[in-house]
Design a protein around this motif. Structure first.
Motif, PDB file in Angstrom:
ATOM      1  N   VAL A 202       0.854  -1.194   0.000  1.00 33.34           N
ATOM      2  CA  VAL A 202       0.000   0.000   0.000  1.00 33.34           C
ATOM      3  C   VAL A 202       0.896   1.253   0.000  1.00 33.34           C
ATOM      4  CG1 VAL A 202      -1.937   1.131   1.145  1.00 33.34           C
ATOM      5  CG2 VAL A 202      -1.629  -1.337   1.407  1.00 33.34           C
ATOM      6  N   GLY A 203       0.711   2.122  -1.003  1.00 35.97           N
ATOM      7  CA  GLY A 203       1.586   3.289  -1.132  1.00 35.97           C
ATOM      8  C   GLY A 203       3.003   2.830  -1.426  1.00 35.97           C
ATOM      9  N   GLY A 204       3.102   1.859  -2.324  1.00 38.86           N
ATOM     10  CA  GLY A 204       4.402   1.226  -2.603  1.00 38.86           C
ATOM     11  C   GLY A 204       5.287   1.999  -3.562  1.00 38.86           C
ATOM     12  N   ASN A 205       4.862   3.236  -3.915  1.00 34.30           N
ATOM     13  CA  ASN A 205       5.596   4.074  -4.864  1.00 34.30           C
ATOM     14  C   ASN A 205       5.864   3.287  -6.144  1.00 34.30           C
ATOM     15  OD1 ASN A 205       8.215   5.758  -5.847  1.00 34.30           O
ATOM     16  ND2 ASN A 205       6.807   7.014  -4.674  1.00 34.30           N
ATOM     17  N   SER A 206       7.116   3.199  -6.605  1.00 29.62           N
ATOM     18  CA  SER A 206       7.372   2.503  -7.873  1.00 29.62           C
ATOM     19  C   SER A 206       7.808   1.057  -7.647  1.00 29.62           C
ATOM     20  CB  SER A 206       8.420   3.259  -8.681  1.00 29.62           C
ATOM     21  OG  SER A 206       7.963   4.561  -8.900  1.00 29.62           O
ATOM     22  N   GLN A 225       0.302  -0.531  -4.923  1.00 27.29           N
ATOM     23  CA  GLN A 225      -0.720   0.507  -5.101  1.00 27.29           C
ATOM     24  C   GLN A 225      -0.114   1.878  -4.806  1.00 27.29           C
ATOM     25  OE1 GLN A 225      -3.533  -0.720  -2.097  1.00 27.29           O
ATOM     26  NE2 GLN A 225      -4.672  -1.993  -3.558  1.00 27.29           N
ATOM     27  N   ASP A 226      -0.409   2.824  -5.679  1.00 23.02           N
ATOM     28  CA  ASP A 226       0.045   4.190  -5.416  1.00 23.02           C
ATOM     29  C   ASP A 226      -0.691   5.140  -6.343  1.00 23.02           C
ATOM     30  OD1 ASP A 226       1.854   6.586  -4.865  1.00 23.02           O
ATOM     31  OD2 ASP A 226       2.919   5.061  -3.717  1.00 23.02           O
ATOM     32  N   MET A 227      -0.232   6.366  -6.379  1.00 25.88           N
ATOM     33  CA  MET A 227      -0.845   7.379  -7.235  1.00 25.88           C
ATOM     34  C   MET A 227      -0.355   7.164  -8.681  1.00 25.88           C
ATOM     35  SD  MET A 227      -0.987  10.615  -4.684  1.00 25.88           S
ATOM     36  CE  MET A 227       0.711  11.003  -4.459  1.00 25.88           C
ATOM     37  N   HIS A 254      -4.245   3.414  -6.968  1.00 27.92           N
ATOM     38  CA  HIS A 254      -5.247   3.305  -5.894  1.00 27.92           C
ATOM     39  C   HIS A 254      -4.987   4.372  -4.832  1.00 27.92           C
ATOM     40  CE1 HIS A 254      -7.986   1.703  -2.942  1.00 27.92           C
ATOM     41  NE2 HIS A 254      -7.005   1.606  -2.060  1.00 27.92           N
ATOM     42  N   ASP A 255      -6.038   5.065  -4.463  1.00 30.58           N
ATOM     43  CA  ASP A 255      -5.960   6.060  -3.399  1.00 30.58           C
ATOM     44  C   ASP A 255      -6.274   5.352  -2.081  1.00 30.58           C
ATOM     45  OD1 ASP A 255      -6.445   8.017  -1.532  1.00 30.58           O
ATOM     46  OD2 ASP A 255      -7.673   9.268  -2.834  1.00 30.58           O
ATOM     47  N   PHE A 256      -5.299   5.345  -1.163  1.00 32.29           N
ATOM     48  CA  PHE A 256      -5.524   4.546   0.051  1.00 32.29           C
ATOM     49  C   PHE A 256      -6.538   5.145   1.025  1.00 32.29           C
ATOM     50  CE2 PHE A 256      -0.845   5.850   1.009  1.00 32.29           C
ATOM     51  CZ  PHE A 256      -1.192   7.059   1.573  1.00 32.29           C
ATOM     52  N   PHE A 272       2.756  -1.694   4.737  1.00 30.88           N
ATOM     53  CA  PHE A 272       2.840  -0.225   4.772  1.00 30.88           C
ATOM     54  C   PHE A 272       4.277   0.151   5.094  1.00 30.88           C
ATOM     55  CE2 PHE A 272      -1.599  -1.005   5.649  1.00 30.88           C
ATOM     56  CZ  PHE A 272      -2.274   0.049   5.052  1.00 30.88           C
ATOM     57  N   ARG A 273       5.056   0.411   4.095  1.00 32.44           N
ATOM     58  CA  ARG A 273       6.455   0.776   4.368  1.00 32.44           C
ATOM     59  C   ARG A 273       6.598   2.294   4.250  1.00 32.44           C
ATOM     60  NH1 ARG A 273      11.315   1.016   1.222  1.00 32.44           N
ATOM     61  NH2 ARG A 273      13.133   0.664   2.520  1.00 32.44           N
ATOM     62  N   MET A 274       6.929   2.912   5.357  1.00 34.22           N
ATOM     63  CA  MET A 274       7.096   4.369   5.437  1.00 34.22           C
ATOM     64  C   MET A 274       5.860   5.103   4.923  1.00 34.22           C
ATOM     65  SD  MET A 274      10.994   5.075   4.321  1.00 34.22           S
ATOM     66  CE  MET A 274      11.797   3.707   3.585  1.00 34.22           C
TER      67      MET A 274
HETATM   68  C1  LIG Z   1       7.260   7.929   1.967  1.00 30.72           C
HETATM   69  S1  LIG Z   1       6.671   7.224   0.487  1.00 30.72           S
HETATM   70  C2  LIG Z   1       6.895   5.493   0.775  1.00 30.72           C
HETATM   71  C3  LIG Z   1       6.976   4.708  -0.493  1.00 30.72           C
HETATM   72  C4  LIG Z   1       7.239   3.218  -0.370  1.00 30.72           C
HETATM   73  N1  LIG Z   1       6.298   2.548   0.488  1.00 30.72           N
HETATM   74  C5  LIG Z   1       8.647   2.915   0.054  1.00 30.72           C
HETATM   75  O1  LIG Z   1       8.835   2.209   1.039  1.00 30.72           O
HETATM   76  O2  LIG Z   1       9.588   3.385  -0.607  1.00 30.72           O
HETATM   77  C6  LIG Z   1       4.923   7.464   0.641  1.00 30.72           C
HETATM   78  C7  LIG Z   1       4.122   6.985  -0.541  1.00 30.72           C
HETATM   79  O3  LIG Z   1       2.715   7.188  -0.311  1.00 30.72           O
HETATM   80  C8  LIG Z   1       2.125   7.507  -1.556  1.00 30.72           C
HETATM   81  N2  LIG Z   1       0.824   8.149  -1.339  1.00 30.72           N
HETATM   82  C9  LIG Z   1       0.577   9.353  -0.776  1.00 30.72           C
HETATM   83  N3  LIG Z   1      -0.742   9.582  -0.738  1.00 30.72           N
HETATM   84  C10 LIG Z   1      -1.353   8.503  -1.296  1.00 30.72           C
HETATM   85  C11 LIG Z   1      -2.710   8.148  -1.499  1.00 30.72           C
HETATM   86  N4  LIG Z   1      -3.692   8.947  -1.131  1.00 30.72           N
HETATM   87  N5  LIG Z   1      -2.965   6.939  -2.053  1.00 30.72           N
HETATM   88  C12 LIG Z   1      -1.943   6.111  -2.408  1.00 30.72           C
HETATM   89  N6  LIG Z   1      -0.634   6.394  -2.234  1.00 30.72           N
HETATM   90  C13 LIG Z   1      -0.357   7.579  -1.672  1.00 30.72           C
HETATM   91  C14 LIG Z   1       3.155   8.412  -2.197  1.00 30.72           C
HETATM   92  O4  LIG Z   1       2.960   8.547  -3.587  1.00 30.72           O
HETATM   93  C15 LIG Z   1       4.450   7.691  -1.841  1.00 30.72           C
HETATM   94  O5  LIG Z   1       4.793   6.764  -2.801  1.00 30.72           O
END
Ligand SMILES: C[S@@+](CC[C@H](N)C(=O)[O-])C[C@H]1O[C@@H](n2cnc3c(N)ncnc32)[C@H](O)[C@@H]1O
Length: 374
Positions: A202-206, A225-227, A254-256, A272-274
């Motif tokens: 979740v929010g896994g960026n790339s 999942q990410d933006m 996906h918007d979390f 949920f990493r960071m």
């Molecule tokens: C600090 S980064 C962590 C990325 C990844 N989990 C990692 O460990 O490298 C936070 C992530 O949350 C994503 N994010 C922020 N708001 C979001 C939303 N509403 N839905 C999905 N992803 C979101 C950002 O695009 C970003 O990739």
């Protein structure tokens, strides 16, 4: 061992420091940073050959800056152990500056620190002043430093260049930042014990974390999942992976803050990493409720984030690094890092079914792995 040496020297220095030593050091550190920023801004690092040196006169000709300013600024940076001067008085890299310049991950981190992180630190006082006026409560040091009305992630959404820059920065943290590398996630949890399992990043960026896990554990499959922008970049990056790995990683926009789609309901792990440290409790609860609603019995939530130590109980260098991050979360996102009790309280607010099963910090990692059962 290195950590122990850093800690001991810090302790010895602090024990013998008088107020005037403290102020002198504080001033020196600010000046060193100002000079490193100046050298970065005027692209001096690029002008210095990796094997060899360049005269200050030549640098002055190339940059149109006064030779004496370049010399003074470089010599200040040298006092911080960055760059060196030859016996002939020419400017050269030292091993530290050469490593920084040559390694794309370190250079990305260095650039981000200068262009984004430090300007937010500088705007902190002004942001807190603004927050005292209720109307301005949405202000952060980030919005002030970057001259935007938008919150950090909304700003990224409107600007693909900024989003790509942040993606590169996150990737650099996972690869070259010893305390944040993705290896800690790979080694810090018993992924093999899951057998064939589906992980939702979740929010896994790339997909840096999922890619690393997929390389090590061939029975795991992933949905990142990410933006839109990071998902797009993730799909591009996945093309350079072998098919055996890439076919087990799906990228989904996906918007979390919205319910999990049907395909990711009942997954084995929601990772949920960071992520949660980016959000105050109110928002983190909303994010987690969607996952709690999507999980099946036996699903787990795995959080990799910081657990702030009780003051004075961790190594001083580690504690400083963690507190630095806590402040950065406040300055950029009006959020914060959490202590153990804060984590328990957060999950308690989501749903009483969410129980922390284990918290451990892998050796050398700034982050802990918090395992939660549903
Ligand atoms: C600090 S980064 C962590 C990325 C990844 N989990 C990692 O460990 O490298 C936070 C992530 O949350 C994503 N994010 C922020 N708001 C979001 C939303 N509403 N839905 C999905 N992803 C979101 C950002 O695009 C970003 O990739």
């Amino acid at each position: 061992m290195r950590q122990e040496i850093f800690d001991s020297t810090t302790r010895i220095k602090q024990l013998s420091q008088k107020p005037s030593d403290f102020l002198t050091e504080l001033l020196v550190q600010q000046q060193q940073f100002a000079c490193i920023e100046w050298l970065f801004h005027f692209q001096i690092f690029r002008q210095i050959p990796l094997n060899g040196s360049i005269s200050y006169g030549e640098l002055a000709t190339r940059t149109q800056l006064p030779e004496s300013d370049i010399r003074a600024t470089a010599r200040m940076a040298i006092t911080a152990n960055l760059l060196s001067e030859t016996k002939q008085g020419k400017l050269a890299h030292n091993s530290l500056s050469a490593d920084l310049f040559e390694d794309p991950g370190l250079w990305t981190w260095f650039s981000y620190l200068i262009k984004r992180s430090v300007p937010c630190m500088r705007a902190y006082t002004q942001a807190s002043e603004k927050q005292l006026e209720v109307v301005e409560s949405a202000r952060t040091a980030y919005t002030i430093a970057m001259k935007t009305e938008l919150s950090f992630f909304d700003h990224l959404k409107t600007n693909p260049e900024l989003s790509a820059e942040f993606g590169k920065y996150m990737k650099s943290q996972s690869t070259v930042h010893a305390g944040a590398t993705v290896d800690h996630l790979v080694e810090g949890f018993d992924w093999a014990s899951l057998g064939e399992a589906k992980i939702v990043d979740v929010g896994g960026n790339s997909g840096t974390a999922s890619m690393a896990l997929a390389k090590h554990f061939e029975k795991l499959s992933f949905v990142v999942q990410d933006m839109p922008e990071p998902v797009h970049n993730g799909r591009l990056q996945a093309q350079s992976l072998s098919r055996k790995i890439s076919e087990r990683i799906q990228f989904v926009e996906h918007d979390f803050f919205t319910p999990q789609p049907d395909e990711t309901k009942g997954a084995d792990v929601y990772l949920f990493r960071m992520i949660l440290h980016d959000w105050p409790d109110e928002d983190a609860v909303k994010i987690l409720r969607h996952v709690a609603a999507a999980g099946k019995e036996g699903s787990r939530v795995v959080v990799m984030d910081m657990v702030l130590p009780i003051p004075g109980t961790a190594s001083p260098t580690l504690e400083a690094a963690l507190r630095q991050k806590d402040l950065m979360m406040r300055q950029v996102l009006n959020s914060r890092e959490r202590e153990v009790e804060d984590w328990h309280a957060l999950f308690g607010k989501v749903d009483e079914r969410l129980q922390i099963v284990a918290i451990r910090r892998p050796e050398g990692s700034q982050h802990s792995i918090i395992e939660i059962s549903l």
